[in-house]
Motif scaffolding. Structure first.
Motif, PDB file in Angstrom:
ATOM      1  N   PRO A  14       4.144  47.025  -2.253  1.00 30.11           N
ATOM      2  CA  PRO A  14       3.622  46.143  -1.209  1.00 30.11           C
ATOM      3  C   PRO A  14       4.041  44.685  -1.436  1.00 30.11           C
ATOM      4  N   CYS A  15       3.642  43.839  -0.498  1.00 28.22           N
ATOM      5  CA  CYS A  15       3.799  42.397  -0.659  1.00 28.22           C
ATOM      6  C   CYS A  15       2.892  41.966  -1.810  1.00 28.22           C
ATOM      7  N   THR A  16       3.368  41.038  -2.647  1.00 25.03           N
ATOM      8  CA  THR A  16       2.567  40.553  -3.767  1.00 25.03           C
ATOM      9  C   THR A  16       2.327  39.051  -3.637  1.00 25.03           C
ATOM     10  N   ILE A  17       1.450  38.563  -4.474  1.00 31.24           N
ATOM     11  CA  ILE A  17       1.226  37.114  -4.514  1.00 31.24           C
ATOM     12  C   ILE A  17       2.507  36.387  -4.928  1.00 31.24           C
ATOM     13  N   GLY A  18       3.350  37.051  -5.696  1.00 24.59           N
ATOM     14  CA  GLY A  18       4.632  36.455  -6.082  1.00 24.59           C
ATOM     15  C   GLY A  18       5.511  36.168  -4.878  1.00 24.59           C
ATOM     16  N   HIS A  19       5.586  37.097  -3.935  1.00 26.12           N
ATOM     17  CA  HIS A  19       6.359  36.863  -2.710  1.00 26.12           C
ATOM     18  C   HIS A  19       5.829  35.628  -1.976  1.00 26.12           C
ATOM     19  N   LEU A  20       4.522  35.536  -1.873  1.00 29.24           N
ATOM     20  CA  LEU A  20       3.900  34.433  -1.148  1.00 29.24           C
ATOM     21  C   LEU A  20       4.061  33.112  -1.884  1.00 29.24           C
ATOM     22  N   VAL A  80       7.601  27.519 -10.421  1.00 30.62           N
ATOM     23  CA  VAL A  80       6.465  28.409 -10.217  1.00 30.62           C
ATOM     24  C   VAL A  80       6.647  29.653 -11.080  1.00 30.62           C
ATOM     25  N   SER A  81       5.580  30.104 -11.676  1.00 30.92           N
ATOM     26  CA  SER A  81       5.654  31.295 -12.517  1.00 30.92           C
ATOM     27  C   SER A  81       5.335  32.524 -11.682  1.00 30.92           C
ATOM     28  N   ILE A  82       6.352  33.350 -11.467  1.00 30.86           N
ATOM     29  CA  ILE A  82       6.194  34.573 -10.692  1.00 30.86           C
ATOM     30  C   ILE A  82       6.217  35.736 -11.675  1.00 30.86           C
ATOM     31  N   SER A  83       5.061  36.284 -11.962  1.00 28.09           N
ATOM     32  CA  SER A  83       5.027  37.365 -12.937  1.00 28.09           C
ATOM     33  C   SER A  83       4.736  38.715 -12.310  1.00 28.09           C
ATOM     34  N   SER A  84       4.217  38.733 -11.085  1.00 27.10           N
ATOM     35  CA  SER A  84       3.889  40.021 -10.475  1.00 27.10           C
ATOM     36  C   SER A  84       5.075  40.543  -9.679  1.00 27.10           C
ATOM     37  N   SER A  85       5.115  41.849  -9.527  1.00 27.77           N
ATOM     38  CA  SER A  85       6.150  42.491  -8.725  1.00 27.77           C
ATOM     39  C   SER A  85       5.527  43.671  -7.998  1.00 27.77           C
ATOM     40  N   ASP A  94      -3.989  35.436   4.944  1.00 28.99           N
ATOM     41  CA  ASP A  94      -4.881  35.111   3.834  1.00 28.99           C
ATOM     42  C   ASP A  94      -4.345  33.953   2.999  1.00 28.99           C
ATOM     43  N   PHE A  95      -3.052  33.963   2.705  1.00 25.19           N
ATOM     44  CA  PHE A  95      -2.457  32.970   1.811  1.00 25.19           C
ATOM     45  C   PHE A  95      -2.164  31.655   2.521  1.00 25.19           C
ATOM     46  N   PHE A  96      -1.664  31.729   3.760  1.00 24.60           N
ATOM     47  CA  PHE A  96      -1.211  30.527   4.476  1.00 24.60           C
ATOM     48  C   PHE A  96      -2.106  30.149   5.646  1.00 24.60           C
ATOM     49  N   GLY A  97      -3.151  30.917   5.915  1.00 29.23           N
ATOM     50  CA  GLY A  97      -3.999  30.676   7.078  1.00 29.23           C
ATOM     51  C   GLY A  97      -4.430  29.230   7.183  1.00 29.23           C
ATOM     52  N   GLY A  98      -4.263  28.665   8.367  1.00 27.48           N
ATOM     53  CA  GLY A  98      -4.666  27.283   8.593  1.00 27.48           C
ATOM     54  C   GLY A  98      -3.603  26.260   8.219  1.00 27.48           C
ATOM     55  N   SER A  99      -2.516  26.692   7.599  1.00 27.62           N
ATOM     56  CA  SER A  99      -1.465  25.728   7.241  1.00 27.62           C
ATOM     57  C   SER A  99      -0.476  25.599   8.398  1.00 27.62           C
ATOM     58  N   ALA A 101       7.561  31.809  -1.205  1.00 25.34           N
ATOM     59  CA  ALA A 101       7.639  31.203   0.128  1.00 25.34           C
ATOM     60  C   ALA A 101       6.981  29.828   0.133  1.00 25.34           C
ATOM     61  N   ALA A 102       5.808  29.729  -0.482  1.00 25.40           N
ATOM     62  CA  ALA A 102       5.099  28.445  -0.534  1.00 25.40           C
ATOM     63  C   ALA A 102       5.897  27.400  -1.297  1.00 25.40           C
ATOM     64  N   GLU A 103       6.517  27.793  -2.381  1.00 27.91           N
ATOM     65  CA  GLU A 103       7.311  26.851  -3.183  1.00 27.91           C
ATOM     66  C   GLU A 103       8.470  26.286  -2.363  1.00 27.91           C
ATOM     67  N   LEU A 104       9.147  27.151  -1.621  1.00 28.49           N
ATOM     68  CA  LEU A 104      10.254  26.691  -0.776  1.00 28.49           C
ATOM     69  C   LEU A 104       9.773  25.717   0.294  1.00 28.49           C
ATOM     70  N   LEU A 105       8.657  26.034   0.911  1.00 29.76           N
ATOM     71  CA  LEU A 105       8.130  25.194   1.985  1.00 29.76           C
ATOM     72  C   LEU A 105       7.483  23.920   1.453  1.00 29.76           C
ATOM     73  N   ASN A 106       6.715  24.026   0.382  1.00 34.65           N
ATOM     74  CA  ASN A 106       6.049  22.850  -0.205  1.00 34.65           C
ATOM     75  C   ASN A 106       7.042  21.792  -0.655  1.00 34.65           C
ATOM     76  N   ASN A 107       8.180  22.216  -1.145  1.00 36.94           N
ATOM     77  CA  ASN A 107       9.177  21.293  -1.686  1.00 36.94           C
ATOM     78  C   ASN A 107      10.311  21.007  -0.716  1.00 36.94           C
ATOM     79  N   ALA A 108      10.104  21.356   0.549  1.00 38.71           N
ATOM     80  CA  ALA A 108      11.079  21.095   1.616  1.00 38.71           C
ATOM     81  C   ALA A 108      12.465  21.641   1.285  1.00 38.71           C
ATOM     82  N   LEU A 109      12.501  22.745   0.558  1.00 37.31           N
ATOM     83  CA  LEU A 109      13.778  23.413   0.293  1.00 37.31           C
ATOM     84  C   LEU A 109      14.169  24.272   1.492  1.00 37.31           C
TER      85      LEU A 109
END
Length: 170
Positions: A6-12, A148-153, A56-61, A15-23
């Motif tokens: 499934p989708c994990t917190i690592g995937h999210l 960002v530390s992505i440890s889950s898969s 759940d992760f990005f709601g309201g952003s 995505a957040a890291e790319l968007l937060n840092n304007a990459l």
């Protein structure tokens, strides 16, 4: 695309890291079509899990994160190189990059059209603990992200489910 099986917190987090840092201005999550080499849960379930995870992760952003179901609509997996080229042709107003964890880079050239992928497509590579990026595995155009530390898969999540272990943090 990704299996998101499934989708994990690592995937999210990626995505957040790319968007937060304007990459990236936008992140598209593209669930792969059905594959013959690995069990993938039903497409409708993966799409719903992605929708719920994003909410759940990005709601309201104000982040531009979306699900593109091009591979699922195709009915089977599209080689990543071909998918990226299709996106470039269909959406010429966008600059695309493939987002991966460093754990996938060592075998990337063995993927279908992998040599084309690493020589013609731009990459965002997230450094994962325990996976050293050897120079010979790097694509021609890349940006390494170590912040960002992505440890889950997805593999870890499926393993925890099969052993009835706690799911927090993945």
């Amino acid at each position: 695309g990704g299996s998101f099986n499934p989708c994990t917190i690592g995937h999210l987090q990626m995505a957040a890291e790319l968007l937060n840092n304007a990459l990236a201005d936008s992140v598209w999550l593209v669930p792969c079509g059905q594959r013959s080499d690995k069990f993938i849960i039903e497409n409708s379930h993966r799409l719903k899990m992605l929708e719920l995870a994003i909410e759940d992760f990005f709601g309201g952003s104000n982040f531009d994160i979306q699900i593109n179901d091009a591979e699922i609509q195709n009915g089977e997996t599209i080689p990543t190189y071909d998918l990226m080229k299709q996106f470039e042709l269909k959406y010429p107003e966008h600059d695309f990059a493939f987002v991966v964890g460093s754990d996938l880079m060592a075998g990337m050239r063995k993927w279908q059209k992998g040599e084309n992928l690493v020589s013609e497509i731009s990459f965002f590579i997230f450094q994962r603990p325990g996976y050293i990026l050897a120079k010979e595995h790097l694509p021609l155009s890349y940006h390494i992200i170590e912040a960002v530390s992505i440890s889950s898969s997805s593999t870890e999540v499926r393993g925890r489910i099969s052993k009835a272990k706690a799911m927090s943090g993945v």
